[in-house]
Write a protein that holds these residues in place. Structure first.
Motif, mmCIF file in Angstrom:
data_model
loop_
_atom_site.group_PDB
_atom_site.id
_atom_site.type_symbol
_atom_site.label_atom_id
_atom_site.label_comp_id
_atom_site.label_asym_id
_atom_site.label_seq_id
_atom_site.Cartn_x
_atom_site.Cartn_y
_atom_site.Cartn_z
ATOM 1 N N GLN A 1 -4.070 15.592 -1.582
ATOM 2 C CA GLN A 1 -4.785 15.626 -2.850
ATOM 3 C C GLN A 1 -5.045 17.065 -3.274
ATOM 4 O O GLN A 1 -4.867 17.424 -4.435
ATOM 5 C CB GLN A 1 -6.122 14.869 -2.737
ATOM 6 N N ALA B 1 2.495 1.709 -3.384
ATOM 7 C CA ALA B 1 1.535 2.205 -4.378
ATOM 8 C C ALA B 1 1.290 3.700 -4.186
ATOM 9 O O ALA B 1 1.240 4.457 -5.159
ATOM 10 C CB ALA B 1 0.216 1.430 -4.265
ATOM 11 N N HIS B 2 1.148 4.132 -2.950
ATOM 12 C CA HIS B 2 0.959 5.562 -2.682
ATOM 13 C C HIS B 2 2.157 6.372 -3.167
ATOM 14 O O HIS B 2 1.991 7.429 -3.796
ATOM 15 C CB HIS B 2 0.742 5.803 -1.193
ATOM 16 N N ARG C 1 0.833 -1.208 0.000
ATOM 17 C CA ARG C 1 0.000 0.000 0.000
ATOM 18 C C ARG C 1 0.868 1.259 0.000
ATOM 19 O O ARG C 1 0.629 2.192 -0.767
ATOM 20 C CB ARG C 1 -0.909 -0.017 1.222
ATOM 21 N N MET D 1 4.222 5.606 -5.514
ATOM 22 C CA MET D 1 4.297 5.562 -6.973
ATOM 23 C C MET D 1 3.412 6.613 -7.626
ATOM 24 O O MET D 1 3.723 7.098 -8.705
ATOM 25 C CB MET D 1 3.917 4.167 -7.478
ATOM 26 N N VAL D 2 2.309 6.966 -6.966
ATOM 27 C CA VAL D 2 1.408 7.968 -7.528
ATOM 28 C C VAL D 2 1.607 9.335 -6.878
ATOM 29 O O VAL D 2 0.789 10.237 -7.039
ATOM 30 C CB VAL D 2 -0.073 7.530 -7.435
ATOM 31 N N GLY D 3 2.684 9.480 -6.116
ATOM 32 C CA GLY D 3 3.009 10.776 -5.536
ATOM 33 C C GLY D 3 2.360 11.063 -4.197
ATOM 34 O O GLY D 3 2.315 12.208 -3.763
ATOM 35 N N MET D 4 1.853 10.054 -3.533
ATOM 36 C CA MET D 4 1.221 10.235 -2.227
ATOM 37 C C MET D 4 2.258 10.007 -1.141
ATOM 38 O O MET D 4 2.769 8.908 -0.999
ATOM 39 C CB MET D 4 0.073 9.226 -2.070
ATOM 40 N N ARG E 1 -1.896 18.708 -4.456
ATOM 41 C CA ARG E 1 -1.430 18.216 -5.753
ATOM 42 C C ARG E 1 -2.356 18.595 -6.902
ATOM 43 O O ARG E 1 -1.901 18.956 -7.979
ATOM 44 C CB ARG E 1 -1.282 16.703 -5.697
ATOM 45 N N TYR E 2 -3.663 18.498 -6.709
ATOM 46 C CA TYR E 2 -4.590 18.646 -7.823
ATOM 47 C C TYR E 2 -5.520 19.856 -7.743
ATOM 48 O O TYR E 2 -6.122 20.215 -8.737
ATOM 49 C CB TYR E 2 -5.464 17.396 -7.942
#
Length: 64
Positions: free
Chosen positions: A51, A15-16, A12, A18-21, A54-55
């Motif tokens: 989030q 994965a976080h 987990r 890898m997506v920039g978390m 970032r977005y």
């Protein structure tokens, strides 16, 4: 914690990352060491804040 639970937590976290978390555990450790007088965000608050950072900026989700 069982070996399977440790493995799942690492998957987990990977994965976080890898997506920039960023890591919530690293955030908690940083807060304990450098800002013990401040309230730590919950994991849900941390996720929403990251989030948003970032977005959800002024550029409609674009960084540039």
């Amino acid at each position: 914690m069982s070996r399977l639970a440790v493995f799942a937590a690492r998957v987990r976290e990977t994965a976080h990352l890898m997506v920039g978390m960023p890591s919530y555990a690293a955030y908690c450790e940083h807060m304990r060491q450098h800002h013990p007088d401040h309230r730590q965000m919950t994991e849900a608050e941390f996720f929403r804040e990251r989030q948003q950072a970032r977005y959800g900026g002024k550029n409609g989700g674009r960084c540039c």
